[in-house]
Design an enzyme around this catalytic site. Sequence first.
Site, short mmCIF file in Angstrom:
data_model
loop_
_atom_site.label_atom_id
_atom_site.label_comp_id
_atom_site.label_asym_id
_atom_site.label_seq_id
_atom_site.Cartn_x
_atom_site.Cartn_y
_atom_site.Cartn_z
N LYS A 117 -52.80 64.25 90.05
CA LYS A 117 -53.14 63.15 89.13
C LYS A 117 -52.16 63.08 87.96
CE LYS A 117 -57.29 64.45 87.97
NZ LYS A 117 -57.46 65.65 88.78
N ARG A 133 -64.11 74.88 90.18
CA ARG A 133 -63.73 73.52 89.77
C ARG A 133 -63.75 72.56 90.96
NH1 ARG A 133 -58.35 75.01 87.56
NH2 ARG A 133 -57.98 72.85 87.03
N ARG A 193 -48.87 76.32 90.51
CA ARG A 193 -48.78 75.45 89.35
C ARG A 193 -48.39 76.24 88.10
NH1 ARG A 193 -53.19 70.87 88.02
NH2 ARG A 193 -54.52 72.44 87.11
N ARG A 238 -65.16 61.64 85.10
CA ARG A 238 -65.39 62.73 86.05
C ARG A 238 -66.86 62.89 86.39
NH1 ARG A 238 -60.68 66.75 84.24
NH2 ARG A 238 -59.90 67.25 86.30
N ARG A 268 -51.95 78.34 84.09
CA ARG A 268 -53.02 77.89 83.20
C ARG A 268 -54.20 78.85 83.29
NH1 ARG A 268 -54.34 71.61 83.98
NH2 ARG A 268 -56.43 72.45 84.19
P1 AMP Z 1 -57.59 68.93 83.95
O1 AMP Z 1 -56.31 69.25 83.25
O2 AMP Z 1 -57.76 67.45 84.19
O3 AMP Z 1 -57.78 69.76 85.18
O4 AMP Z 1 -58.79 69.34 82.94
C1 AMP Z 1 -58.94 70.67 82.47
C2 AMP Z 1 -60.35 70.93 81.99
O5 AMP Z 1 -60.71 70.02 80.94
C3 AMP Z 1 -61.45 70.71 83.03
O6 AMP Z 1 -61.63 71.83 83.87
C4 AMP Z 1 -62.66 70.47 82.13
O7 AMP Z 1 -63.14 71.66 81.56
C5 AMP Z 1 -62.07 69.63 81.04
N1 AMP Z 1 -62.14 68.17 81.33
C6 AMP Z 1 -61.08 67.36 81.60
N2 AMP Z 1 -61.49 66.09 81.81
C7 AMP Z 1 -62.84 66.10 81.68
C8 AMP Z 1 -63.86 65.10 81.80
N3 AMP Z 1 -63.59 63.82 82.09
N4 AMP Z 1 -65.15 65.50 81.60
C9 AMP Z 1 -65.46 66.77 81.31
N5 AMP Z 1 -64.56 67.75 81.20
C10 AMP Z 1 -63.25 67.43 81.38
#
Ligand code: AMP
Length: 204
Positions: free
Chosen positions: A9, A159, A120, A81, A148
């Site tokens: 994404k 996740r 990653r 999400r 990360r």
């Molecule tokens: P990402 O980089 O998109 O994988 O997001 C990293 C972390 O941020 C996720 O594992 C969640 O803890 C939090 N997060 C990101 N986007 C959302 C969302 N729309 N709703 C809730 N938590 C989010």
Amino acid sequence: MLGPQGSGKGTQAERLCAFFGAPHIEIGEMIRAEIAAGTELGHDLQRYNDRGELVPDAIVLGAVKPLVAQARSWILDGFPRTMAQAETLDALLTGENADLDGVIGLEAPDDVLIARLAGRRYSEATGKLYHLTANPPPPDDPGPFVQRADDTPENIKRRLQIYHTETEPLMTYYAERGLLHRVNAAASVDDVYGAILTALLAID
Ligand code: AMP
């Protein structure tokens, strides 16, 4: 942009933003920035992030609403999400007399995603995400490149589970409204980008 962790994404959203000249609204990055800033909110957010859990809707919505209202177009990456987030986004857009042009649904089998997430790397200098082989860091990013905190095998599993229960139903939600464009995210970065652009440019 809808899709599981590791579906690309962020990588694709960045390219699309450069192409369309639209802002990139990336919730995960905003959350990591808040954590890095060491604020009280960042402290709270870290607990969710470290466990690979979603941050509560109220916090995410508070951060996204002004950004969505600020610009006429954007690429939303990692939001919505949950169904509650999707419904709030709809209400927000209806209030602005606007609608989504389209939703890109990136799809790939879990084993492909797990393998990708293992390679990653995150640049501590620029905050950008790369992949050791599929999307290596460019020479102008000095790094260092680290894994990360939420990319541990245990977190990745959790996740993806959360993705399947909380987020994947949104594919049907948008498909029923004729907005969803499914894209095979197991293909190469360039091929995925080509498929997304073709889908987006075909929208009236
Ligand atoms: P990402 O980089 O998109 O994988 O997001 C990293 C972390 O941020 C996720 O594992 C969640 O803890 C939090 N997060 C990101 N986007 C959302 C969302 N729309 N709703 C809730 N938590 C989010």
